[in-house]
Design a protein around this motif. Structure first.
Motif, PDB file in Angstrom:
ATOM      1  N   SER A 119       2.450 -18.579   0.546  1.00  0.00           N
ATOM      2  CA  SER A 119       3.564 -17.563   1.205  1.00  0.00           C
ATOM      3  C   SER A 119       3.411 -16.989   2.933  1.00  0.00           C
ATOM      4  CB  SER A 119       3.237 -16.314   0.400  1.00  0.00           C
ATOM      5  OG  SER A 119       2.556 -16.981  -1.451  1.00  0.00           O
ATOM      6  N   GLN A 120       4.798 -17.279   2.828  1.00  0.00           N
ATOM      7  CA  GLN A 120       5.524 -16.909   3.671  1.00  0.00           C
ATOM      8  C   GLN A 120       5.392 -15.771   4.034  1.00  0.00           C
ATOM      9  OE1 GLN A 120       8.741 -19.485   3.903  1.00  0.00           O
ATOM     10  NE2 GLN A 120       7.768 -21.255   4.558  1.00  0.00           N
ATOM     11  N   SER A 121       5.840 -14.465   3.697  1.00  0.00           N
ATOM     12  CA  SER A 121       6.291 -13.238   4.576  1.00  0.00           C
ATOM     13  C   SER A 121       6.159 -12.412   3.472  1.00  0.00           C
ATOM     14  CB  SER A 121       8.086 -13.491   4.051  1.00  0.00           C
ATOM     15  OG  SER A 121       8.465 -13.462   2.789  1.00  0.00           O
ATOM     16  N   PHE A 122       5.590 -10.980   3.117  1.00  0.00           N
ATOM     17  CA  PHE A 122       4.658 -10.178   2.673  1.00  0.00           C
ATOM     18  C   PHE A 122       5.264  -8.214   2.719  1.00  0.00           C
ATOM     19  CE2 PHE A 122       1.723 -13.183   1.286  1.00  0.00           C
ATOM     20  CZ  PHE A 122       1.909 -13.515   2.315  1.00  0.00           C
ATOM     21  N   PHE A 123       5.645  -7.634   2.414  1.00  0.00           N
ATOM     22  CA  PHE A 123       6.941  -6.365   1.994  1.00  0.00           C
ATOM     23  C   PHE A 123       6.172  -5.501   1.296  1.00  0.00           C
ATOM     24  CE2 PHE A 123      10.273  -8.867   4.195  1.00  0.00           C
ATOM     25  CZ  PHE A 123      10.204  -9.823   3.588  1.00  0.00           C
ATOM     26  N   TRP A 124       6.091  -4.515   2.041  1.00  0.00           N
ATOM     27  CA  TRP A 124       5.105  -2.658   1.202  1.00  0.00           C
ATOM     28  C   TRP A 124       6.747  -2.118   1.261  1.00  0.00           C
ATOM     29  CZ3 TRP A 124       0.698  -2.164  -1.385  1.00  0.00           C
ATOM     30  CH2 TRP A 124      -0.279  -2.243  -0.651  1.00  0.00           C
ATOM     31  N   TYR A 125       7.124  -2.112  -0.643  1.00  0.00           N
ATOM     32  CA  TYR A 125       7.715  -0.880  -0.290  1.00  0.00           C
ATOM     33  C   TYR A 125       7.080   1.210  -0.875  1.00  0.00           C
ATOM     34  CZ  TYR A 125      11.425  -4.919  -0.491  1.00  0.00           C
ATOM     35  OH  TYR A 125      12.181  -5.745   0.228  1.00  0.00           O
ATOM     36  N   ARG A 126       7.922   1.181  -0.911  1.00  0.00           N
ATOM     37  CA  ARG A 126       7.856   3.260  -1.265  1.00  0.00           C
ATOM     38  C   ARG A 126       8.901   2.651  -2.897  1.00  0.00           C
ATOM     39  NH1 ARG A 126       8.237   6.895   3.266  1.00  0.00           N
ATOM     40  NH2 ARG A 126       9.894   6.922   3.164  1.00  0.00           N
ATOM     41  N   GLN A 127       9.173   3.737  -3.766  1.00  0.00           N
ATOM     42  CA  GLN A 127       9.478   4.378  -4.616  1.00  0.00           C
ATOM     43  C   GLN A 127       9.071   5.112  -5.170  1.00  0.00           C
ATOM     44  OE1 GLN A 127       9.283   1.947  -7.844  1.00  0.00           O
ATOM     45  NE2 GLN A 127      12.460   1.864  -8.357  1.00  0.00           N
ATOM     46  N   TYR A 128      10.472   6.000  -4.951  1.00  0.00           N
ATOM     47  CA  TYR A 128       9.511   7.229  -5.382  1.00  0.00           C
ATOM     48  C   TYR A 128      10.462   7.405  -7.015  1.00  0.00           C
ATOM     49  CZ  TYR A 128       9.087   9.299  -0.529  1.00  0.00           C
ATOM     50  OH  TYR A 128       8.508  10.050   0.434  1.00  0.00           O
ATOM     51  N   SER A 129      10.312   8.087  -7.892  1.00  0.00           N
ATOM     52  CA  SER A 129      10.382   8.218  -9.379  1.00  0.00           C
ATOM     53  C   SER A 129      11.347   8.039  -9.894  1.00  0.00           C
ATOM     54  CB  SER A 129       9.722   9.630  -9.759  1.00  0.00           C
ATOM     55  OG  SER A 129      10.217   9.458 -12.164  1.00  0.00           O
ATOM     56  N   SER A 175      15.367   4.075  -6.373  1.00  0.00           N
ATOM     57  CA  SER A 175      15.380   2.694  -5.686  1.00  0.00           C
ATOM     58  C   SER A 175      14.305   2.245  -4.866  1.00  0.00           C
ATOM     59  CB  SER A 175      16.494   1.499  -5.589  1.00  0.00           C
ATOM     60  OG  SER A 175      16.857   2.508  -3.915  1.00  0.00           O
ATOM     61  N   PRO A 176      13.745   1.126  -4.484  1.00  0.00           N
ATOM     62  CA  PRO A 176      12.443   0.698  -3.461  1.00  0.00           C
ATOM     63  C   PRO A 176      13.209   0.853  -2.350  1.00  0.00           C
ATOM     64  CG  PRO A 176      12.871  -0.819  -5.567  1.00  0.00           C
ATOM     65  CD  PRO A 176      13.680   0.007  -5.553  1.00  0.00           C
ATOM     66  N   GLU A 177      12.808   1.003  -1.339  1.00  0.00           N
ATOM     67  CA  GLU A 177      12.455   1.210   0.374  1.00  0.00           C
ATOM     68  C   GLU A 177      11.822   0.889   0.906  1.00  0.00           C
ATOM     69  OE1 GLU A 177      13.370   5.177   1.736  1.00  0.00           O
ATOM     70  OE2 GLU A 177      11.678   5.864   0.891  1.00  0.00           O
ATOM     71  N   LEU A 178      11.893  -0.022   1.803  1.00  0.00           N
ATOM     72  CA  LEU A 178      11.252  -1.159   2.618  1.00  0.00           C
ATOM     73  C   LEU A 178      10.348  -0.708   3.701  1.00  0.00           C
ATOM     74  CD1 LEU A 178       9.980  -3.975   3.552  1.00  0.00           C
ATOM     75  CD2 LEU A 178      11.481  -3.736   5.256  1.00  0.00           C
ATOM     76  N   ILE A 179       8.616  -0.253   3.447  1.00  0.00           N
ATOM     77  CA  ILE A 179       8.504   0.684   4.332  1.00  0.00           C
ATOM     78  C   ILE A 179       7.690  -0.255   5.956  1.00  0.00           C
ATOM     79  CG2 ILE A 179       6.025   1.648   5.084  1.00  0.00           C
ATOM     80  CD1 ILE A 179       7.308   3.272   3.331  1.00  0.00           C
ATOM     81  N   MET A 180       7.609  -1.597   5.335  1.00  0.00           N
ATOM     82  CA  MET A 180       6.438  -2.816   6.349  1.00  0.00           C
ATOM     83  C   MET A 180       7.203  -4.397   6.230  1.00  0.00           C
ATOM     84  SD  MET A 180       5.177  -0.655   8.619  1.00  0.00           S
ATOM     85  CE  MET A 180       3.832  -1.999   9.047  1.00  0.00           C
ATOM     86  N   SER A 181       7.542  -5.269   7.046  1.00  0.00           N
ATOM     87  CA  SER A 181       7.242  -5.999   6.626  1.00  0.00           C
ATOM     88  C   SER A 181       6.067  -6.754   7.708  1.00  0.00           C
ATOM     89  CB  SER A 181       8.926  -6.868   6.381  1.00  0.00           C
ATOM     90  OG  SER A 181       9.142  -6.750   7.929  1.00  0.00           O
ATOM     91  N   ILE A 182       5.102  -8.194   7.190  1.00  0.00           N
ATOM     92  CA  ILE A 182       4.100  -8.955   7.989  1.00  0.00           C
ATOM     93  C   ILE A 182       4.255 -10.284   7.875  1.00  0.00           C
ATOM     94  CG2 ILE A 182       2.974  -8.161   6.274  1.00  0.00           C
ATOM     95  CD1 ILE A 182       0.634  -7.735   8.581  1.00  0.00           C
ATOM     96  N   TYR A 183       3.928 -10.950   8.645  1.00  0.00           N
ATOM     97  CA  TYR A 183       4.494 -12.753   8.782  1.00  0.00           C
ATOM     98  C   TYR A 183       2.978 -13.386   8.774  1.00  0.00           C
ATOM     99  CZ  TYR A 183       9.699 -11.333   7.904  1.00  0.00           C
ATOM    100  OH  TYR A 183      10.291 -10.127   7.408  1.00  0.00           O
ATOM    101  N   SER A 184       2.090 -12.781   9.823  1.00  0.00           N
ATOM    102  CA  SER A 184       1.773 -13.052  10.499  1.00  0.00           C
ATOM    103  C   SER A 184      -0.031 -12.515  10.119  1.00  0.00           C
ATOM    104  CB  SER A 184       1.695 -13.137  12.159  1.00  0.00           C
ATOM    105  OG  SER A 184       2.700 -13.319  12.725  1.00  0.00           O
ATOM    106  N   ASN A 185      -0.982 -13.255  10.399  1.00  0.00           N
ATOM    107  CA  ASN A 185      -1.801 -12.535  10.223  1.00  0.00           C
ATOM    108  C   ASN A 185      -2.744 -11.557  10.874  1.00  0.00           C
ATOM    109  OD1 ASN A 185      -3.012 -13.993   7.976  1.00  0.00           O
ATOM    110  ND2 ASN A 185      -4.543 -15.658   9.451  1.00  0.00           N
ATOM    111  N   GLY A 186      -2.603 -10.199  11.125  1.00  0.00           N
ATOM    112  CA  GLY A 186      -3.698  -9.514  11.967  1.00  0.00           C
ATOM    113  C   GLY A 186      -2.817  -8.184  11.106  1.00  0.00           C
ATOM    114  N   ASP A 187      -2.542  -7.038  12.290  1.00  0.00           N
ATOM    115  CA  ASP A 187      -2.389  -6.092  11.915  1.00  0.00           C
ATOM    116  C   ASP A 187      -1.060  -5.501  12.522  1.00  0.00           C
ATOM    117  OD1 ASP A 187      -5.417  -3.922  11.967  1.00  0.00           O
ATOM    118  OD2 ASP A 187      -4.516  -5.266  11.032  1.00  0.00           O
ATOM    119  N   LYS A 188      -0.229  -4.655  11.485  1.00  0.00           N
ATOM    120  CA  LYS A 188       0.735  -4.519  12.034  1.00  0.00           C
ATOM    121  C   LYS A 188       1.385  -3.011  12.054  1.00  0.00           C
ATOM    122  CE  LYS A 188       6.129  -4.923  11.630  1.00  0.00           C
ATOM    123  NZ  LYS A 188       7.245  -5.918  10.798  1.00  0.00           N
TER     124      LYS A 188
END
Lengths: 112, 113
Positions: free
Chosen positions: B30-40, B43-56
């Motif tokens: 897998s190449q790309s990873f995303f975290w979304y937040r969704q209130y009840s 619709s989901p909204e993007l919090i973070m995207s990360i593509y490389s090992n490590g911390d962002k």
């Protein structure tokens, strides 16, 4: 105005009826997606499209069909609605590979 | 095995604490990873995207990716009641010809004042 617009926002329909959910976008994105969301199951992909000539089934396409009328429009149809298709439906768009998806406001569909 | 897995929660943390949300995925390339937040009901909204090992890091949010362990996490520092929501992990599998975005079931977070 929202960049990704879904209509209707809420719909109650009867079992066996045909219903269409519509999605339009002003973001100029090529990629469009339809998801359904059920409690505890997250977002499950129904169909996705790269352009007007490219339609692909997702993980739960049975009972659904789609039409990509233009780059900006992607419709989801339930040919004969059944109660277990009651869910929250989201349309999403995406610019290129590996970028974030942008979601519409959602359509809450109830099949009785 | 599901493609993307998350603990469903609910996860409860006191206001001001660190909330830790975890996600594992099955497609090793897998190449790309995303975290979304969704209130009840929203619709989901993007919090973070990360593509490389490590911390962002972005403000109070830190995404961590470990491709060898097929694991991605989201840390929320100084948690606020407004952070109470469902957090969705999403993965773009590389093996597909067209880029599907696969979501996990989500983790419900409750920040207690």
């Amino acid at each position: 105005d929202a960049d990704v617009t879904q209509t209707p926002r809420n719909r109650i329909t009867k079992t066996g009826k045909r219903i269409m959910l519509e999605c339009s976008q002003t973001k100029g994105h090529d990629r469009m997606y339809w998801y359904r969301q059920d409690p505890g199951l997250g977002l499950r992909l129904i169909y996705y499209s790269f352009d007007v000539k490219d339609i692909n089934k997702g993980e739960i396409s049975d009972g659904y069909s789609v039409s990509r009328q233009a780059q900006a429009k992607f419709s989801l149809s339930l040919e004969s609605a059944i109660p277990n298709q009651t869910a929250l439906y989201f349309c999403a768009t995406r610019d290129t590979r590996n970028t974030e998806a942008f979601f519409g406001q959602g359509t809450r569909l109830t099949v009785v | 095995q599901k493609e993307v897995e998350q603990n469903s929660g609910p996860l409860s943390v006191p206001e001001g604490a660190i909330a830790s949300l975890n996600c594992t995925y099955s497609d090793r390339v897998s190449q790309s990873f995303f975290w979304y937040r969704q209130y009840s009901g929203k619709s989901p909204e993007l919090i973070m995207s990360i593509y490389s090992n490590g911390d962002k890091e972005d403000g109070r949010f830190t995404a961590q990716l470990n491709k060898a362990s097929q694991y991605v996490s989201l840390l929320i520092r100084d948690s606020q009641p407004s952070d109470s929501a469902t957090y969705l992990c999403a993965v773009n599998p590389a093996k597909t010809s067209y880029d599907k975005v696969i979501f996990g079931p989500g983790t419900s977070l409750s920040v207690i004042p």
